[in-house]
Design an enzyme around this catalytic site. Structure first.
Site, mmCIF file in Angstrom:
data_model
loop_
_atom_site.group_PDB
_atom_site.id
_atom_site.type_symbol
_atom_site.label_atom_id
_atom_site.label_comp_id
_atom_site.label_asym_id
_atom_site.label_seq_id
_atom_site.Cartn_x
_atom_site.Cartn_y
_atom_site.Cartn_z
ATOM 1 C CB SER A 140 -0.955 -0.056 1.199
ATOM 2 O OG SER A 140 -1.977 0.887 1.101
ATOM 3 C CG ASP A 158 -6.357 -2.971 -3.251
ATOM 4 O OD1 ASP A 158 -6.898 -2.169 -2.460
ATOM 5 O OD2 ASP A 158 -5.222 -3.437 -3.066
ATOM 6 C CG HIS A 165 -5.407 -2.877 0.889
ATOM 7 N ND1 HIS A 165 -5.037 -2.289 -0.300
ATOM 8 C CD2 HIS A 165 -4.638 -2.275 1.850
ATOM 9 C CE1 HIS A 165 -4.108 -1.380 -0.081
ATOM 10 N NE2 HIS A 165 -3.843 -1.363 1.214
#
Length: 543
Positions: free
Chosen positions: A259, A485, A513
């Site tokens: 991320s 996602d 995610h």
């Protein structure tokens, strides 16, 4: 490890991945305003330029990063020799529940272009390899604001036995996060009030509430941590990571970033392409987008994830609290949020009813991990019958709130402190208002909470112009994207892979995610072979 034997990601990994979830909807989307009186991180502190987006929109004026452009490589500059000569004194850890975890720190300049301007300590943790190590693997869980030291509690559930045997796995708290000159803003009691603060999205009351909290948080952060706020941009954190690389005795950095950790990793590759080792960036952020594009991408991502969750719920044999079509289920969910906005639910704790903001943060958090959708059905079913306890527990998980009312980390504020420096937004207030209306109309579940300018009152201007990263000369970088996602939309991974001069893109067709550690085996096998054997995955591989 075979695919069938690989465990699913535990709740601890969810907490790391979803540290930002509550922030998206807790009211930090302020409206019109301007930075109070702080300057940039340059020598004179003055904002210096106004960039233009790819769409031709004028962005907020920029200050100057103290770390982005240095006259020489710090590793070869005598002024930084002491930083690059460090060894880490490993010892016991505090506040982390993980066997065999060692902790230490490295010292870095607070102001990278002024090594005489004072130092800060960067907290580091290490899980020593269970076998003969081939090197150190530095990791970042995302955020920004996620604690890399705490993340080491979860990594045994993400890595195969082969990976654990081969690498010393290292995590660190980036500057501004928790143990590393962590920003201090509101008290735990005030944070409770902030995260629970509720008004119906899209109303004047909501705008006023967001404005008030945005100003209050900015004022508190400036009062308590004003000396570090101008130096929390990601380029500064990337410079810190190079000092960590040297302290670990690595000529090149092997890295796993999730991320926001992909943004940190690509920033490192931009600064030090020749020191890129085996890099894997999972759930990529696109360095070329503005703050507004980031918000819009997430508004769409969470809307699509919510649609998938509701469709999955309606297909369940039993236990789904929604009825009818997927569109009707979406309307029912939004009606539930509106009802809780007006009348918070009992949770068994008279001091902490489930407000609309807390309910939204819980549901949004569930979108990070499709393995928890059954839990989400049960929690929503209970809440829609009047019991908000389960949703409150999920919301507390995302904000890392303990049962005693303390917050384990400062992620609620570190995310603001970093994002406001890294991502300028559009300067035109009228455009911002129109964009907020568009998000509310097109993505009605979470879009109404994501418009506006969350950095309107921040005392430091943004320091970085949105721009692609090529990292010319770096070793091949593996980028991973998940088609469903919600937090880092798949197209961002596609974009980063296209920008990088030498990269491969792996695609996981699924929800939730990120992918590595939760895809069921295919992504993990490809990534492990890269780390362990140097075998680069096939570009375009889809699992």
């Amino acid at each position: 490890m075979t695919p069938a034997a690989r465990p699913r990601r535990p709740l601890a990994r969810l907490a790391a991945a979803a540290a930002a979830a509550a922030l998206l909807i807790a009211g930090c989307t302020g409206q019109d305003g301007a930075p109070d009186d702080g300057g940039g991180a340059g020598d004179d502190g003055a904002a210096s330029s106004a960039p233009v987006s790819e769409d031709g929109l004028v962005l907020e004026e920029l200050g100057t990063s103290a770390a982005q452009d240095l006259p020489a490589d710090p590793a070869a500059d005598p002024a930084y020799a002491a930083y690059y000569a460090q060894d880490i004194d490993w010892g016991a850890c505090e506040g982390v529940e993980a066997e065999d975890l060692e902790c230490g720190s490295v010292t870095v300049p607070l102001i990278w272009n002024d090594p005489e301007g004072g130092d800060i300590e960067i907290a580091v943790g290490r899980l020593a390899a269970s076998g003969e190590p081939i090197g150190s693997l530095v990791t970042n869980p995302g955020g920004p604001g996620g604690s890399g030291v705490n993340f080491l509690e979860s990594l045994p559930f993400l890595l195969s036995n082969e990976m654990r045997g081969a690498y010393d796995v290292v995590g660190f708290d980036p500057r501004g996060v928790q143990r590393s000159a962590g920003v201090e803003c509101l008290s735990d009691e005030e944070t409770d009030e902030y995260l629970a603060a509720t008004a119906a999205p899209g109303t004047a009351e909501f705008a006023q509430l967001a404005e008030e909290w945005g100003a209050r948080i900015a004022e508190a952060c400036q009062a308590n941590s004003g000396e570090v706020l101008p130096y929390l941009d990601t380029y500064s954190a990337a410079r810190d990571m190079d000092v960590l690389r040297a302290a670990l005795g690595s000529e090149q950095l092997d890295y796993l970033g999730y991320s926001y950790g992909t943004y940190l990793g690509s920033s490192y590759a931009d600064l030090y392409p020749e020191r890129v080792g085996r890099f894997v960036l999972d759930g990529a952020m696109d360095p070329s987008i503005t703050m507004n594009e980031l918000s819009a991408g997430q508004a769409e991502g969470f809307e699509r994830a919510t649609e998938a969750f509701l469709a999955n719920c309606l297909e369940a044999v039993d236990g789904c609290p929604f009825k009818g079509s997927a569109d009707e289920a979406g309307q029912q969910l939004r009606a539930f949020f509106a009802a809780v906005d007006a009348a918070p639910l009992d949770t068994g704790d008279p001091q902490r009813p489930l407000t609309g903001a807390l309910a939204r943060s819980a549901v949004l958090t569930l979108m990070y991990e499709d393995g928890l959708w059954q839990l989400g059905r049960e929690a929503l079913g209970a809440a829609m019958s009047g019991d908000g306890e389960q949703l409150l527990t999920i919301s507390d998980l995302s904000s890392e709130r303990a049962e005693d009312g303390t917050y384990r980390t400062n992620a609620a504020y570190a995310i603001v402190a970093v994002n406001c420096l890294d991502h300028p937004g559009v300067a035109d207030d009228q455009w911002v208002e129109q964009e907020a209306q568009r998000l509310a109309e097109e993505f009605p579940t979470f879009g109404p909470t994501l418009g506006g300018d969350g950095c309107a009152h921040w005392p430091v201007p943004p320091l970085r112009e949105p721009a692609p990263i090529a990292a010319e000369g770096a070793a091949p970088i593996v980028v991973i994207g998940t088609t469903g996602d919600p937090a880092t939309p798949y197209r961002w991974s596609q974009s980063l892979a296209e920008q990088l001069a030498d990269s491969v893109l792996l695609t996981y067709e699924g929800h939730g995610h990120t992918a590595y550690g939760r895809s069921g085996g295919c992504i993990e096998e490809q990534v492990d072979a890269y780390y362990l054997e140097g075998t680069l995955p096939e570009d375009g591989l889809t699992c």
